[in-house]
Scaffold this active site. Structure first.
Site, mmCIF file in Angstrom:
data_model
loop_
_atom_site.group_PDB
_atom_site.id
_atom_site.type_symbol
_atom_site.label_atom_id
_atom_site.label_comp_id
_atom_site.label_asym_id
_atom_site.label_seq_id
_atom_site.Cartn_x
_atom_site.Cartn_y
_atom_site.Cartn_z
ATOM 1 N N HIS A 180 1.926 -4.220 14.452
ATOM 2 C CA HIS A 180 2.402 -3.078 13.661
ATOM 3 C C HIS A 180 2.437 -1.891 14.611
ATOM 4 O O HIS A 180 1.417 -1.516 15.168
ATOM 5 C CB HIS A 180 1.473 -2.835 12.475
ATOM 6 C CG HIS A 180 1.871 -1.673 11.612
ATOM 7 N ND1 HIS A 180 3.168 -1.482 11.190
ATOM 8 C CD2 HIS A 180 1.150 -0.659 11.103
ATOM 9 C CE1 HIS A 180 3.215 -0.382 10.450
ATOM 10 N NE2 HIS A 180 2.017 0.136 10.391
ATOM 11 N N GLU A 212 7.229 -6.092 7.949
ATOM 12 C CA GLU A 212 6.404 -5.536 6.869
ATOM 13 C C GLU A 212 6.767 -4.080 6.602
ATOM 14 O O GLU A 212 5.938 -3.185 6.727
ATOM 15 C CB GLU A 212 4.919 -5.603 7.265
ATOM 16 C CG GLU A 212 4.391 -6.992 7.506
ATOM 17 C CD GLU A 212 3.018 -6.990 8.185
ATOM 18 O OE1 GLU A 212 2.574 -5.918 8.651
ATOM 19 O OE2 GLU A 212 2.398 -8.056 8.233
ATOM 20 N N LYS A 217 0.808 -1.215 0.000
ATOM 21 C CA LYS A 217 0.000 0.000 0.000
ATOM 22 C C LYS A 217 0.845 1.270 0.000
ATOM 23 O O LYS A 217 0.404 2.324 -0.434
ATOM 24 C CB LYS A 217 -0.955 0.018 1.206
ATOM 25 C CG LYS A 217 -0.313 0.366 2.552
ATOM 26 C CD LYS A 217 -1.405 0.552 3.601
ATOM 27 C CE LYS A 217 -0.930 1.036 4.944
ATOM 28 N NZ LYS A 217 -0.105 0.075 5.708
#
Ligand SMILES: *Cc1c(COP(=O)(O)O)cnc(C)c1O
Length: 449
Positions: free
Chosen positions: A248, A323, A119
């Site tokens: 995250h 990530e 993204k």
């Protein structure tokens, strides 16, 4: 297989239930042999089919930014007869930057495989370069999975890291063989059992001191400590495997210490799974939030230390992945936008440019970006007169304002402004508002030798 894994019978059972492709991929986080990384990248799908522009660094170019600026000058000047002068806003994607960032990643976190968060910037040449270098991908939707799979990336190198998935997207993942996905609610377990029963889950945790790390993500996703056991039991009841844990810490992370608390919480969840009689977990996903440079080195040191403290005994059996999004994208892209209008009011200057907050520069509103545009024409000279300038985007919305009261030398219509470090959350979130279609902003893929 490491001795401690072999000794563990439950783990052996679990091994066979994990999609074999995924395990293969997790195990083959190894260095590329043969060819320089740059050669590998240039021949990668997503890159090799692009028209690449190459440039050499001038002797007086002290850094990459100067070299890219030189390239931008030749692009707007129509340096070669085959390429007419560019007349509208464009990006330069300097692909060497990604190769350099990848080696820095491997130096800082050699045992942590990056799954790039698509993204942040889905430019195919960026995805292709990262795939060639050995990255996996964090995808959050069907279109993101399709973009990555179209480059020939095996589905086992994708984590479907959206804790709440629309059913058609989940069914697509099932068909495509993407079989590792995050969750943080009981309803999601039921949905996965229904639409993609072979999927392995990563339980998304809330980083314990996430409150301070800013970012709305912290409120939206992640299980609280007291929710972990019920969520594990829900998967157990539904017969859906839980391969591990993810978190995250916020984007970007505010204090690198947050990683430490989150890794401790992850270890507690690993232990809870064992206490519930579940097969031992074997994937730890430490998420994103990294920024390149000294901040990365600092984060990497904290993560290495926390893994050593919390996971030392399990380390040989646990694959650690991350990530990163902005880490790989931010510094690799430079935007050039053209001045299309101006107004002088006393000592103040106002300019309109052909990209704005509804286009690539949406990161000014959505990602707290404070751009520092510089005129392409000249390096600021000592003593050169500057003016408090406001720079507007091209749409008719008065919010479409890029900088206010920013010191710039006098500029004319047709001049260019250069925005460095524009790769993250820029082109990926632009719109077509007012008829200014940000997907039409050209991206030049450049490499330097
Ligand atoms: C957006 C996102 C990332 C990437 O964050 P960066 O700050 O760009 O590294 C990683 N993981 C998840 C789940 C995300 O939503």
């Amino acid at each position: 297989m490491h001795a401690c894994c072999r000794a563990n019978k439950r783990l052996a059972t679990f091994d066979s239930s994990l999609p074999s492709r995924l395990l293969d991929c997790l195990r083959t986080w190894v260095s590329m042999d043969g060819g320089s990384p740059m050669q590998t990248v240039l021949s990668a799908p997503g890159v090799k089919d692009k028209k690449l522009v190459s440039f050499t660094r001038n002797d007086d170019a002290t850094n990459d930014k100067d070299a890219v600026t030189g390239l931008i000058r030749s692009i707007v000047g129509g340096a070669t007869p085959s390429s007419p002068a560019q007349r509208t806003a464009f990006h330069v994607f300097h692909i060497n930057t990604v190769v350099d960032l990848f080696s820095a990643w491997r130096r800082g976190l050699p045992d942590v495989r990056p799954y790039y968060a698509v993204k942040c910037n889905p430019e195919p040449a960026l995805l292709g370069a990262l795939a060639a270098l050995g990255a996996g991908f964090d995808c959050a939707s069907r279109a993101e999975m399709e973009a990555v799979l179209a480059l020939g990336v095996p589905p086992g190198r994708i984590v479907y890291a959206n804790p709440c998935k629309p059913e058609p997207h989940l069914e697509y993942a099932a068909g495509a063989g993407v079989s590792l996905a995050t969750y943080d609610t009981e309803d999601e377990v039921a949905k996965v059992a229904r639409c993609h029963p072979g999927c392995q889950l990563l339980l998304r945790l809330k980083a314990p001191d996430g409150g301070v790390s800013g970012g709305d993500l912290m409120n939206k996703y992640g299980a609280h400590a007291h929710e972990v056991a019920p969520l594990l039991r829900a998967a157990q009841r539904a017969g859906v495997g839980v391969a591990g844990v993810s978190f995250h810490v916020g984007s970007p992370v505010s204090r690198v210490d947050v990683y430490r608390g989150a890794i401790q919480a992850a270890r507690a969840a690993f232990d809870q799974a064992v206490a519930l009689g579940m097969p031992p977990m074997r994937v730890l996903d430490v998420g994103g939030g990294f920024t390149a440079g000294a901040a990365f080195d600092e984060a990497a040191a904290v993560i290495r230390d926390a893994l050593d403290r919390s996971f030392r005994d399990l380390r040989p059996c646990v694959e650690v992945v991350a990530e990163p999004g902005r880490y790989f994208a931010t510094t690799a892209f430079t935007l050039a936008a053209r001045v299309i209008g101006r107004r002088a009011r006393g000592a103040a200057r106002e300019y309109w440019i052909d990209d704005g907050v509804y286009g690539s520069l949406n990161n000014v509103l959505m990602d707290h970006k404070a751009p520092r545009p510089r005129p392409l024409a000249s390096c600021p000279r000592p003593g050169e007169e500057t003016y408090a300038s406001t720079v507007f985007g091209p749409t008719c919305d008065s919010q479409d304002k890029v900088v206010t009261g920013y010191q710039l030398p006098e500029m004319s219509v047709g001049d260019w402004l250069v925005f460095d470090d524009m790769g993250a959350y820029s082109t990926s979130a632009g719109s077509r508002f007012n008829g200014f279609d940000s997907s039409e902003i050209k991206i030049y893929v450049a490499y330097s030798s």
